[in-house]
Design a protein around this motif. Sequence first.
Motif, mmCIF file in Angstrom:
data_model
loop_
_atom_site.group_PDB
_atom_site.id
_atom_site.type_symbol
_atom_site.label_atom_id
_atom_site.label_comp_id
_atom_site.label_asym_id
_atom_site.label_seq_id
_atom_site.Cartn_x
_atom_site.Cartn_y
_atom_site.Cartn_z
ATOM 1 N N GLU A 69 -47.151 80.720 1.212
ATOM 2 C CA GLU A 69 -47.425 82.137 0.954
ATOM 3 C C GLU A 69 -48.148 82.803 2.127
ATOM 4 O O GLU A 69 -48.988 82.186 2.777
ATOM 5 C CB GLU A 69 -48.254 82.287 -0.314
ATOM 6 C CG GLU A 69 -47.506 81.901 -1.581
ATOM 7 C CD GLU A 69 -48.286 82.255 -2.831
ATOM 8 O OE1 GLU A 69 -49.421 82.784 -2.701
ATOM 9 O OE2 GLU A 69 -47.778 82.009 -3.933
ATOM 10 N N ALA A 86 -49.008 89.331 -2.940
ATOM 11 C CA ALA A 86 -47.709 89.173 -3.590
ATOM 12 C C ALA A 86 -47.518 90.263 -4.635
ATOM 13 O O ALA A 86 -48.441 90.623 -5.362
ATOM 14 C CB ALA A 86 -47.620 87.797 -4.243
ATOM 15 N N GLY A 110 -42.958 88.617 -3.803
ATOM 16 C CA GLY A 110 -43.312 87.232 -4.073
ATOM 17 C C GLY A 110 -42.234 86.383 -4.703
ATOM 18 O O GLY A 110 -42.306 85.160 -4.653
ATOM 19 N N ARG A 114 -40.471 83.197 1.402
ATOM 20 C CA ARG A 114 -41.801 83.159 1.983
ATOM 21 C C ARG A 114 -41.679 83.200 3.504
ATOM 22 O O ARG A 114 -40.815 82.521 4.068
ATOM 23 C CB ARG A 114 -42.550 81.901 1.532
ATOM 24 C CG ARG A 114 -42.704 81.869 0.025
ATOM 25 C CD ARG A 114 -43.508 80.695 -0.470
ATOM 26 N NE ARG A 114 -43.619 80.744 -1.932
ATOM 27 C CZ ARG A 114 -44.472 80.024 -2.634
ATOM 28 N NH1 ARG A 114 -45.275 79.155 -2.026
ATOM 29 N NH2 ARG A 114 -44.532 80.142 -3.951
ATOM 30 N N ARG A 152 -50.678 82.279 7.134
ATOM 31 C CA ARG A 152 -50.215 81.730 5.868
ATOM 32 C C ARG A 152 -51.330 80.974 5.157
ATOM 33 O O ARG A 152 -52.359 80.656 5.736
ATOM 34 C CB ARG A 152 -49.002 80.852 6.113
ATOM 35 C CG ARG A 152 -47.955 81.568 6.988
ATOM 36 C CD ARG A 152 -46.612 80.906 6.993
ATOM 37 N NE ARG A 152 -46.649 79.481 7.208
ATOM 38 C CZ ARG A 152 -45.667 78.650 6.845
ATOM 39 N NH1 ARG A 152 -44.597 79.111 6.236
ATOM 40 N NH2 ARG A 152 -45.748 77.357 7.085
ATOM 41 N N SER A 153 -51.125 80.697 3.883
ATOM 42 C CA SER A 153 -52.175 80.139 3.040
ATOM 43 C C SER A 153 -52.594 78.729 3.439
ATOM 44 O O SER A 153 -53.678 78.272 3.056
ATOM 45 C CB SER A 153 -51.741 80.142 1.567
ATOM 46 O OG SER A 153 -50.571 79.366 1.382
#
Length: 220
Positions: A69, A86, A110, A114, A152-153
């Motif tokens: 994500e 998202a 979302g 991604r 990104r996460s």
Amino acid sequence: MTGAGRVSSGRALTGTAWAVLVLGLWVWGRDAADGPAYGSAPTTGDIAAVGRPPGVPLPPDHAPLDPVEPRRVEIPSVGISAPVVARGLDADGAIDPPPFEMPHTVGWYGSGTRPGAPGAALLVGHVDTETRPAVFYGLSAARPGATVTVTRSDGSTAEFTIDEVEVVPRDGFDARKAYGPHRSGRAELRLITCGGSFDRAADAYTANVVVSAYLTGTKR
């Protein structure tokens, strides 16, 4: 904010152009699996693709990354740096953009790709609010060859290179072209907002700005 067939009193990223954008996303997604008061609405000129200037080489594709994500997007060349959240589809089947109270936040679809994974990831943002520019106000000034980074996460950064900037008339919006990948298996990015000029008679922007980019690197 407008949705597919809905208009609220928020007046951020307003008008028919946004309704066409979100409705087009709804149709594409199913098939695939009030204006600025401050008087300085962005103008993007002719309704056409900017294209790549002759003699400006673009880097090769980078292999797609694991699907992670997004948390932040930056386009240094036009001063864009914003958090990403998202967003899904609302009860009417239109994308639910960041709320009016978050004009400097970018929405990521979302349920779609991604950023960094194969396919085209979609990022949308307000062009303005009732009184001032919003997160994607400068998006129409982006040019091919410029870098877009997505944090990104997992702490990694996906680096994209812009290869097309297009201004699409609101009455000629092609959802498949705007949202579909330009090359099969490649990791791509779309950044979209309202554009063209603001038509006060119609209370709507005349077009959408669609910036396309593809993955060219990654770092941690």
